[in-house]
Design an enzyme around this catalytic site. Structure first.
Site, PDB file in Angstrom:
ATOM      1  N   PHE A 173     -26.819  -5.110  85.692  1.00  0.00           N
ATOM      2  CA  PHE A 173     -26.953  -6.396  86.367  1.00  0.00           C
ATOM      3  C   PHE A 173     -26.952  -7.525  85.355  1.00  0.00           C
ATOM      4  CE2 PHE A 173     -29.022  -3.295  89.062  1.00  0.00           C
ATOM      5  CZ  PHE A 173     -28.658  -3.652  90.352  1.00  0.00           C
ATOM      6  N   ASP A 174     -26.203  -8.570  85.660  1.00  0.00           N
ATOM      7  CA  ASP A 174     -26.383  -9.803  84.915  1.00  0.00           C
ATOM      8  C   ASP A 174     -27.696 -10.437  85.384  1.00  0.00           C
ATOM      9  OD1 ASP A 174     -25.521 -11.969  83.155  1.00  0.00           O
ATOM     10  OD2 ASP A 174     -25.366 -13.116  85.004  1.00  0.00           O
ATOM     11  N   LYS A 175     -28.316 -11.230  84.537  1.00  0.00           N
ATOM     12  CA  LYS A 175     -29.610 -11.826  84.908  1.00  0.00           C
ATOM     13  C   LYS A 175     -29.439 -13.071  85.755  1.00  0.00           C
ATOM     14  CE  LYS A 175     -32.037 -14.234  81.906  1.00  0.00           C
ATOM     15  NZ  LYS A 175     -32.261 -15.553  82.588  1.00  0.00           N
ATOM     16  N   LYS A 179     -21.441  -8.338  75.957  1.00  0.00           N
ATOM     17  CA  LYS A 179     -21.620  -7.714  77.270  1.00  0.00           C
ATOM     18  C   LYS A 179     -20.514  -6.692  77.525  1.00  0.00           C
ATOM     19  CE  LYS A 179     -24.026 -11.558  79.545  1.00  0.00           C
ATOM     20  NZ  LYS A 179     -24.027 -12.508  80.675  1.00  0.00           N
ATOM     21  N   VAL A 190     -22.770  -5.782  88.139  1.00  0.00           N
ATOM     22  CA  VAL A 190     -23.000  -6.769  89.184  1.00  0.00           C
ATOM     23  C   VAL A 190     -23.198  -8.128  88.529  1.00  0.00           C
ATOM     24  CG1 VAL A 190     -24.373  -7.391  91.201  1.00  0.00           C
ATOM     25  CG2 VAL A 190     -24.145  -4.990  90.543  1.00  0.00           C
TER      26      VAL A 190
END
Length: 714
Positions: A380-382, A566, A582
């Site tokens: 997950f991205d924050k 990333k 996501v």
């Protein structure tokens, strides 16, 4: 050469045509791929009796067959030509569509199951077994018709999407409101939407307040309140930056308030039109299982043909007439035709994609649908994914005697030129703190991706960015006082932005994002579905990332990641197995493309997200993720069930027909298995999410933060 009905377009992406009727997007039967035909074989299964002509013909064939069989067995003294005539009628009606398809196949130099059935029926007639030949054609035609009806249900679920947009719109032109076809709308038109009407175009609200049911596009269960944009000129200049409270979509349903919207897209370019187009394209994309079955058929079919050819000469070694050997060879060919195998995966993919689309989730084909159903790790991205994406200023720490107002004035002047979430927070909250203070005008904004920005203010260079931006690439390092402040704020998990004017550090701004209320329940639901590893990856400092991760229930957080970092992180995770990513589909696009499955949130307002993601959650609702994963897992289970059924039937019928099972029972079992896998796949249209996260009844507006530092902090 294949004995099965082809189910795809060779795996190539086909750009479907979307005609308009009175200006409204609609779909015809040729818009969606027909699982029974190749591109060259598409034809109408209707006729003089409408769309059910094929079914009516099949039932007529069965009626003639039943009557002829009854007369032949029960009516003594009846002329033999009467039952024979009824059998011929059964041949005509049962074989009508089969003959059409066989001729099309032969014209394309393809030997398909339709041709095989005709050969078998002709062989039965040549042997005098008229009743059995009529039974073969009846069973095949009724199975064929029922398959079309069943698959039509899944297709109609998708076609219904295209019918959501109204055909006309009430537009302000030359001071008057006129009704025009939606195809005549242009960007910038003002459209009047009355209460309870469907919206005809994408745009933003300029007049009036209301609640809009966005379920047709985003899948949201509750109406969403809408209000006019604060600055129509700014919204017109940057429509992609219009917030959700003012953004509207074609095909959604207005509530009780009359509103006026300004269109931002033409009718052929609306979010709804793009979703319909992408769903149609998705159905043509092969899943891993379908590619496997295609490879299997390329080996299996020649083997079966060779076996049938050998069986034609069984009379040479077995004491039986040639007619029996011929009959057995035809029976084996019918039994071994892998129709159920060929349709097992596409029928499930079609139903799964249709069910997802109805819930506001766009899944681009069988590959992401199957992969999402088999992976057990999600990254997950924050910002904007696990958090609201609306950070707020919590601390303003000045250094070297700088006044707070001077620091904020410089920061707001620069950051209001940027559209980054952190920049918007500084411009919004900083501006509120400054009240009536006059903000100077900054110019020449330059973005340093993943680090910060620079701009010019009164002839001086302004630097605003992460502490890591300073001391590298020729940028002077931070002073000792600034470094001390950075260390103190980081202990509290703040996201930090250092402000420098020329060569002088002005101070540090601390921000904190709010975790989504749905984040923790969603992650719990995903664990219940078998997602064993969930990782948060963020460009923020490791301590800030860990602070958010702890609040949402994650134990693994990777911080200090630049966009290229990333990508490397996803590559490392993918080395351990399949991984989904996501994010928002924009800033995270490179990492999402690298992942096994890229999932974008809030894609309804983002063209980039729609194009980039393998799976697009149309609403900005994280709780849709467990539904999507659960649907994918159920689709994968149904695909496997269908494979077991289709392969099991073939494994049973081939030896059974060799040992004497007749063509009639073989066709009945053959068509029955095909129908079984189709109706099993249709169960996906009624899928319900049993692991939906239950949101807490009361969630604080912001996480409880550690006490802020005393020095000019809030």
């Amino acid at each position: 050469m294949s004995l099965s009905r082809p189910l795809d377009r060779g795996g190539r992406r086909k750009q479907p045509r979307f005609p308009t009727r009175n200006g409204t997007l609609f779909m015809t039967s040729t818009t969606l791929p027909d699982h029974l035909h190749t591109k060259s074989e598409e034809h109408d299964h209707g006729g003089v009796l409408g769309s059910n002509t094929e079914l009516i013909f099949a039932l007529t064939s069965g009626l003639a067959l039943g009557l002829g069989f009854a007369l032949e067995k029960l009516a003594t003294g009846l002329p033999a030509w009467i039952p024979l005539a009824l059998f011929l009628i059964a041949y005509i009606f049962g074989g009508f569509f089969t003959v059409r398809e066989a001729f099309e196949n032969l014209r394309q130099k393809r030997f398909e199951i339709d041709t095989l059935m005709l050969v078998a029926a002709a062989g039965a007639a040549a042997l005098g077994a008229w009743a059995e030949g009529a039974l073969l054609l009846f069973l095949f035609s009724i199975g064929h018709a029922l398959e079309h009806y069943a698959m039509g249900r899944a297709k109609r679920a998708i076609e219904a999407l295209a019918e959501l947009a109204p055909r006309t719109a009430h537009v302000r032109r030359d001071g008057q409101v006129v009704e025009l076809p939606v195809e005549d709308l242009v960007v910038g038109d003002t459209v009047v939407v009355r209460p309870n009407e469907r919206l005809p175009a994408d745009g933003f609200v300029v007049v009036g307040t209301t609640s809009i049911n966005q379920a047709p596009v985003t899948g949201e269960s509750m109406p969403v309140d809408k209000q006019p944009v604060a600055d129509p000129e700014a919204a017109r200049a940057r429509p992609a930056q219009v917030g959700s409270p003012s953004l509207v979509f074609a095909g959604t349903i207005n509530g009780s308030g009359a509103i006026e919207i300004e269109t931002t897209r033409t009718s052929s370019d609306t979010t709804l039109a793009k979703v319909v187009r992408m769903v149609s394209e998705a159905e043509t994309q092969k899943s891993p299982t379908q590619r496997f079955t295609d490879r299997f058929e390329r080996i299996f079919v020649p083997v079966v043909l060779a076996l049938a050819f050998v069986l034609l000469f069984a009379w040479v070694v077995v004491d039986e007439p040639f007619r029996d050997s011929f009959y057995r060879a035809m029976a084996v060919l019918v039994a071994a035709s892998p129709c159920a195998l060929a349709i097992a995966t596409p029928s499930a993919v079609l139903s799964g994609v249709a069910r997802a689309a109805r819930a506001g989730v766009l899944i681009k084909g069988g590959a992401p649908l199957e992969n999402l159903g088999s992976l057990n790790a999600i990254a997950f991205d924050k910002t904007g994914t696990l958090t609201e994406g609306r950070p707020r200023i919590t601390d303003v720490m000045t250094v070297r005697g700088t006044k707070e107002g001077d620091l904020l004035a410089v920061a707001v002047a620069v950051e209001r030129l940027s559209d980054h979430p952190l920049a918007e927070a500084i411009a919004r909250d900083g501006g509120a703190r400054l009240r009536d203070t006059i903000i100077p005008a900054a110019i020449d904004l330059k973005s340093l991706t993943g680090k910060g920005v620079t701009a010019q203010l009164h002839g001086e260079t302004i630097w605003i960015g992460k502490p890591e931006m300073f001391g590298v690439d020729g940028v002077a390092p931070l002073g000792d006082e600034t470094t001390s402040v950075v260390a103190q704020l980081r202990l509290q998990g703040r996201t930090l932005m250092v402000v420098r004017r020329g060569t002088r550090d002005l101070g540090v701004i601390g921000l904190l994002d709010t975790p989504r209320p749905a984040a923790r329940p969603t992650l719990t639901a995903l664990r219940a579905l078998g997602i064993g590893r969930m990782i948060m990856i963020s460009g923020d400092h490791q301590k800030a990332a860990q602070a958010i991760a702890g609040q949402v229930g994650l134990t693994e957080a990777w911080g200090d990641l630049m966009p290229e970092d990333k990508v490397d992180a996803i590559k490392r995770l993918r080395a351990d197995g399949k991984i989904a990513m996501v994010g928002d589909g924009v800033n995270d696009a490179p990492a999402m493309v690298t992942a096994t499955v890229g999932i974008a949130m809030g894609a309804a307002g983002s063209d980039v997200a729609l194009e980039t993601a393998d799976v697009a959650l149309m609403s900005d609702d994280l709780s849709q993720l467990p539904f999507t994963v659960g649907l994918s897992r159920q689709t994968r289970r149904i695909i496997l069930q269908n494979l077991y059924v289709s392969l099991g039937i073939v494994a049973f019928l081939v030896p059974a027909t060799i040992l004497g099972l007749g063509i009639g029972p073989a066709v009945a079992l053959h068509e029955g298995s095909t129908l079984l896998v189709v109706f099993n796949a249709l169960r996906l249209l009624g899928y319900r999410d049993r692991t939906a996260p239950i949101l807490p009844s009361a969630i604080p507006a912001a996480p409880v933060a550690p006490p802020a530092l005393s020095r000019t902090s809030s």
